[in-house]
Design a protein around this motif. Structure first.
Motif, PDB file in Angstrom:
ATOM      1  N   ILE A   1       0.855  -1.188   0.000  1.00  0.00           N
ATOM      2  CA  ILE A   1       0.000   0.000   0.000  1.00  0.00           C
ATOM      3  C   ILE A   1       0.887   1.232   0.000  1.00  0.00           C
ATOM      4  O   ILE A   1       1.798   1.338   0.822  1.00  0.00           O
ATOM      5  N   ARG A   2       0.624   2.150  -0.913  1.00  0.00           N
ATOM      6  CA  ARG A   2       1.388   3.394  -0.917  1.00  0.00           C
ATOM      7  C   ARG A   2       0.495   4.479  -0.346  1.00  0.00           C
ATOM      8  O   ARG A   2      -0.571   4.762  -0.902  1.00  0.00           O
ATOM      9  N   ALA A   3       0.928   5.035   0.760  1.00  0.00           N
ATOM     10  CA  ALA A   3       0.139   6.091   1.380  1.00  0.00           C
ATOM     11  C   ALA A   3       0.265   7.366   0.550  1.00  0.00           C
ATOM     12  O   ALA A   3       1.264   7.571  -0.138  1.00  0.00           O
ATOM     13  N   THR A   4      -0.749   8.193   0.608  1.00  0.00           N
ATOM     14  CA  THR A   4      -0.701   9.461  -0.120  1.00  0.00           C
ATOM     15  C   THR A   4      -1.020  10.613   0.836  1.00  0.00           C
ATOM     16  O   THR A   4      -1.527  10.385   1.932  1.00  0.00           O
ATOM     17  N   ASP A   5      -0.747  11.799   0.376  1.00  0.00           N
ATOM     18  CA  ASP A   5      -0.913  12.978   1.213  1.00  0.00           C
ATOM     19  C   ASP A   5      -2.374  13.214   1.594  1.00  0.00           C
ATOM     20  O   ASP A   5      -2.680  13.727   2.665  1.00  0.00           O
ATOM     21  N   ILE A   6      -3.283  12.825   0.700  1.00  0.00           N
ATOM     22  CA  ILE A   6      -4.697  13.135   0.959  1.00  0.00           C
ATOM     23  C   ILE A   6      -5.429  11.974   1.640  1.00  0.00           C
ATOM     24  O   ILE A   6      -6.645  11.993   1.767  1.00  0.00           O
ATOM     25  N   MET A   7      -4.675  10.984   2.086  1.00  0.00           N
ATOM     26  CA  MET A   7      -5.317   9.781   2.623  1.00  0.00           C
ATOM     27  C   MET A   7      -5.966  10.041   3.983  1.00  0.00           C
ATOM     28  O   MET A   7      -5.400  10.724   4.835  1.00  0.00           O
ATOM     29  N   SER A   8      -7.131   9.466   4.181  1.00  0.00           N
ATOM     30  CA  SER A   8      -7.782   9.515   5.490  1.00  0.00           C
ATOM     31  C   SER A   8      -7.725   8.100   6.087  1.00  0.00           C
ATOM     32  O   SER A   8      -7.325   7.156   5.402  1.00  0.00           O
ATOM     33  N   ARG A   9      -8.175   7.973   7.332  1.00  0.00           N
ATOM     34  CA  ARG A   9      -8.195   6.637   7.949  1.00  0.00           C
ATOM     35  C   ARG A   9      -9.051   5.689   7.125  1.00  0.00           C
ATOM     36  O   ARG A   9      -8.697   4.549   6.907  1.00  0.00           O
ATOM     37  N   ARG A  10     -10.192   6.213   6.678  1.00  0.00           N
ATOM     38  CA  ARG A  10     -11.106   5.357   5.930  1.00  0.00           C
ATOM     39  C   ARG A  10     -10.478   4.906   4.603  1.00  0.00           C
ATOM     40  O   ARG A  10     -10.551   3.732   4.237  1.00  0.00           O
ATOM     41  N   SER A  11      -9.840   5.840   3.906  1.00  0.00           N
ATOM     42  CA  SER A  11      -9.273   5.451   2.608  1.00  0.00           C
ATOM     43  C   SER A  11      -8.076   4.516   2.795  1.00  0.00           C
ATOM     44  O   SER A  11      -7.856   3.625   1.978  1.00  0.00           O
TER      45      SER A  11
END
Lengths: 234, 167
Positions: free
Chosen positions: A58-68
């Motif tokens: 999984i690549r985290a992104t700057d706009i990620m929320s807990r849900r996403s």
């Protein structure tokens, strides 16, 4: 350039770190932390490890929320994600209890804001599935703020820039041109020990050797490339 | 033995029999109480167990908070017969290539050769088939190499039927 995955000191440290993470201590499986300077091959290695062992990446992104984040994890584990964050969390827990697989999360720096990394700690805590966090060079400092989380790291691997010996070893493994010791030193200086830049210089050395029928590439040859082929001192 | 298997190994097989309490099961399986409780909840939801009672533990000296749960369960169906949900190991070369493509999203064929260990011809053929079936598309060039981009980011499983068969 030979299309091979070069076995560097960083790669070996990563693989031994993964072994430590997967080995339970008193029944508990820990977490892994991989960090280092940009361009040292962390992401490449994490992607290769995930693909080789069929682990979710999984690549985290700057706009990620807990849900996403949870939604991506569930999708990577192979199910259609639910809608609510709570349902997503339970879905991820159920799947990881059934099939414990190593979660590899890249660019974890983005998850440090607002404590989103705690979601990963919860997943590790509840399901006993290993979690590996990969991130930039100050990630360990950022994660030290979360003391409960930092305590759980059973392996911390730092990807370091290459020294000249590493570069010589990589050149032997993947570069099709022979590079002299001063050439290696030149590449180390110009590439700052970064993998991406080192590869660029290898490719330049190969082109030089091919075009000019050279048996060995020296620092002088490489310096001429740097100056647009006009020659010059290294 | 993973968490689920080690908890199931501590449960009686015969339907109608009582299991030990949560603390006993945690001790027997060698795992954390919270992890064991999650597994037991999962088995209850799947109809293998039924919660019969709770004998909560009061907080220890110096602790605050509500009493800790310490339930017991009754076996409804033998948990040992629970089918091990087998996920097929996807270690074929094509699934490895697909996984790398998903991780990278934007790639050249050369980016896939070294980490996958596949030959250039294999990568070339696979990417060509993916492009033909609309799973990736060309986005430009990176030097001499053509760059591709994944079209549907939500497709997790490797596409089937690319080569006429089921793979």
């Amino acid at each position: 350039m030979k299309k091979e995955f070069a076995m560097t000191g960083n790669v070996q440290a990563f693989l031994s770190g993964m072994e430590v993470v997967a080995t339970p201590v008193k029944g508990r499986v820990g977490m892994g932390l991989v960090f280092g300077e940009p361009g040292t091959g962390k992401t490449e290695m994490a992607q290769k490890y995930a693909a080789d062992n069929d682990h979710p990446y999984i690549r985290a992104t700057d706009i990620m929320s807990r849900r996403s984040l949870l939604s991506r994890i569930v999708a990577e584990l192979g199910e259609q994600p639910e809608y609510k964050a709570d349902d997503l969390f339970n879905q991820a827990v159920d799947m990881l209890i059934d099939h414990p697989r190593t979660l590899i999360v890249d660019e974890v720096d983005y998850l440090c804001r607002g404590g989103m990394v705690e979601v990963l700690r919860d997943l590790n805590d509840i399901t006993n599935a290993p979690v590996v966090m990969v991130g930039m060079h100050q990630l360990d400092q950022k994660l030290k703020r979360f003391r409960h989380l930092y305590d759980r790291f059973s392996a911390v691997v730092r990807f370091r820039p290459f020294d000249p010996d590493d570069i010589a070893s990589i050149a032997e493994q993947i570069c099709e041109a022979k590079i002299s010791p001063d050439g290696i030193k030149f590449i180390h200086e110009r590439g700052h020990g970064k993998f991406r830049r080192t590869i660029l210089w290898f490719s330049r050395a190969e082109q030089l050797a091919k075009r000019n029928n050279l048996e060995e590439i020296t620092a002088l040859h490489l310096a001429s490339v740097r100056n647009g082929g006009r020659g010059g001192r290294p | 033995m993973n968490l689920l298997q080690s908890v199931i190994a501590c449960l009686p097989a015969e339907p109608g029999r009582q299991t030990g309490c949560l603390n006993d099961l945690a001790r027997c399986s060698g795992h954390d109480r919270r992890q064991v409780l999650r597994v037991m909840d999962k088995l209850c939801r799947e109809g293998y167990l039924e919660e019969t009672g709770d004998n909560p533990e009061p907080p220890r000296y110096g602790e605050v908070g509500p009493p800790r749960r310490n339930p017991t369960w009754r076996v409804v169906r033998d948990p040992g017969t629970r089918p091990a949900a087998t996920l097929p190991r996807k270690t074929s070369l094509r699934s490895k290539l697909w996984k790398l493509i998903r991780a990278k999203r934007r790639f050249t064929k050369g980016d896939l050769v070294a980490p996958s260990g596949a030959s250039e011809a294999t990568v070339d053929e696979y990417v060509r088939q993916l492009e033909k079936h609309g799973h990736v598309r060309r986005t430009g060039r990176d030097g001499a190499a053509v760059t591709y981009m994944l079209v549907n980011l939500k497709q997790i499983e490797p596409p089937r039927g690319l080569f006429g068969g089921g793979s």
